[in-house]
Enzyme design. Structure first.
Site, PDB file in Angstrom:
ATOM      1  N   ARG A 115       1.909 -11.592   5.671  1.00 16.14           N
ATOM      2  CA  ARG A 115       3.376 -11.568   5.783  1.00 16.14           C
ATOM      3  C   ARG A 115       3.854 -11.035   7.131  1.00 16.14           C
ATOM      4  O   ARG A 115       5.039 -11.124   7.444  1.00 16.14           O
ATOM      5  CB  ARG A 115       3.974 -10.725   4.641  1.00 16.14           C
ATOM      6  CG  ARG A 115       3.509 -11.135   3.258  1.00 16.14           C
ATOM      7  CD  ARG A 115       4.442 -11.999   2.450  1.00 16.14           C
ATOM      8  NE  ARG A 115       5.843 -11.711   2.503  1.00 16.14           N
ATOM      9  CZ  ARG A 115       6.553 -11.214   1.502  1.00 16.14           C
ATOM     10  NH1 ARG A 115       5.959 -10.880   0.379  1.00 16.14           N
ATOM     11  NH2 ARG A 115       7.854 -11.051   1.611  1.00 16.14           N
ATOM     12  N   PRO A 175       0.826  -1.217   0.000  1.00 18.77           N
ATOM     13  CA  PRO A 175       0.000   0.000   0.000  1.00 18.77           C
ATOM     14  C   PRO A 175       0.858   1.264   0.000  1.00 18.77           C
ATOM     15  O   PRO A 175       1.812   1.370   0.773  1.00 18.77           O
ATOM     16  CB  PRO A 175      -0.793  -0.115   1.309  1.00 18.77           C
ATOM     17  CG  PRO A 175      -0.716  -1.544   1.696  1.00 18.77           C
ATOM     18  CD  PRO A 175       0.586  -2.050   1.167  1.00 18.77           C
ATOM     19  N   GLU A 176       0.529   2.190  -0.890  1.00 17.09           N
ATOM     20  CA  GLU A 176       1.205   3.481  -0.943  1.00 17.09           C
ATOM     21  C   GLU A 176       0.185   4.551  -0.558  1.00 17.09           C
ATOM     22  O   GLU A 176      -0.905   4.214  -0.115  1.00 17.09           O
ATOM     23  CB  GLU A 176       1.780   3.715  -2.353  1.00 17.09           C
ATOM     24  CG  GLU A 176       2.722   2.596  -2.802  1.00 17.09           C
ATOM     25  CD  GLU A 176       3.287   2.825  -4.208  1.00 17.09           C
ATOM     26  OE1 GLU A 176       3.411   3.973  -4.643  1.00 17.09           O
ATOM     27  OE2 GLU A 176       3.592   1.814  -4.880  1.00 17.09           O
ATOM     28  N   HIS A 193      -4.359 -15.350   9.909  1.00 19.60           N
ATOM     29  CA  HIS A 193      -3.583 -14.145   9.602  1.00 19.60           C
ATOM     30  C   HIS A 193      -4.121 -12.901  10.299  1.00 19.60           C
ATOM     31  O   HIS A 193      -3.707 -11.806   9.995  1.00 19.60           O
ATOM     32  CB  HIS A 193      -3.524 -13.922   8.098  1.00 19.60           C
ATOM     33  CG  HIS A 193      -2.819 -15.007   7.354  1.00 19.60           C
ATOM     34  ND1 HIS A 193      -1.555 -15.441   7.693  1.00 19.60           N
ATOM     35  CD2 HIS A 193      -3.193 -15.762   6.293  1.00 19.60           C
ATOM     36  CE1 HIS A 193      -1.190 -16.423   6.868  1.00 19.60           C
ATOM     37  NE2 HIS A 193      -2.169 -16.645   6.024  1.00 19.60           N
TER      38      HIS A 193
END
Ligand SMILES: [Zn+2]
Length: 277
Positions: A113, A2-3, A94
């Site tokens: 992750r 994400p930016e 997760h």
């Protein structure tokens, strides 16, 4: 990863979902590694019972302003996502952190992750002291951006990725901005002409705003790909002109888009339109 446009989309969804004004009545840290700077017990103690006064964004951080003056920040890094659910739900493997709100909803932090980080801070300086200006902030003028570029002898690609130079850009939007401004990713910043610098700045703003309008970019269908709190995906993917388009014809001139590694990052550009001086 994400930016700025993706993080802005998450923040706007949280505001639209009326998260500001809610009180946190239960904090569960399911994986201690996602909390930085404090042990989970201290994190839970400081956060439990706090009211969320506002939700905002600085660079790629989501920022929750709490009623005791502290800030709760979240950086999603590679695959972090916030899900907002009503009532109880089964824990996914997760899901690493859960905030139950006083209206019965739960904000779930999901991150396959596990690179994302939550952090509590006494004030903004504690977390943001190293960050450069916001590209969409009216306080940063094209002239000031050009002056900042001229002070650096670094290649444009790594410089624009450097959060201390400019906040919020990542690999996708740097490649797109350099393509739009017709600047080579390895062009040295201090050699960029003032007119080119203004073109680059305008391209960055135009592309970030367009991407926010499309709710960001989701690159694939995997669960690690970007999704907003309502689990909708960004639609900017089809508008990408350079990023991820290696071998495809340039929309301007038809030359195949080239992929190369610059500063250890995969970089896409048109070797005809983006010439290095
Ligand atoms: Zn081209």
């Amino acid at each position: 990863m994400p930016e700025l446009p993706e993080v802005e989309t998450v923040v706007r969804d949280l505001v639209a979902a009326e998260i500001p004004g809610r009180r946190i009545c239960r904090v569960e840290v399911l994986h201690p590694g996602v909390v930085a700077g404090t042990k989970p017990a201290g994190f839970i103690r400081r956060l439990n019972g706090r009211k969320i006064k506002a939700v905002g964004r600085r660079a790629k951080f989501i920022v929750f302003q709490l009623d005791d003056g502290e800030l709760l920040t979240l950086h999603l890094r590679m695959t972090g996502q916030l899900h907002l659910v009503k009532g109880l739900c089964r824990r996914d493997k997760h899901d690493h952190l859960r905030l139950t709100l006083n209206d019965g909803r739960t904000l779930i932090y999901h991150d396959p992750r596990r690179f994302g980080r939550w952090k509590l801070a006494k004030n903004a300086a504690e977390i943001f002291h190293n960050l450069g200006p916001e590209p969409l902030d009216g306080g940063l003028t094209p002239a000031e951006f050009a002056r900042r570029l001229a002070r650096h002898r670094r290649q444009l690609k790594p410089l624009l990725l450097d959060q201390t130079f400019l906040a919020g850009l990542g690999n996708i939007y740097v490649d797109e901005s350099l393509f739009a401004a017709r600047l080579h990713p390895q062009q040295l910043a201090h050699q960029v002409h003032p007119a080119e610098a203004r073109r680059l700045f305008a391209a960055i703003r135009r592309i970030l705003n367009a991407a926010i309008g499309q709710r960001g970019t989701t690159l694939g269908l995997g669960e690690g790909n970007f999704a907003s709190p309502h689990q909708t995906r960004g639609r900017y993917l089809t508008r990408l002109q350079a990023y991820g388009r290696g071998g495809e014809p340039c929309a301007r001139c038809g030359t195949p888009i080239k992929r190369m590694v610059v500063g250890q990052r995969g970089t896409h550009f048109c070797p005809h339109c983006q010439r290095k001086r």
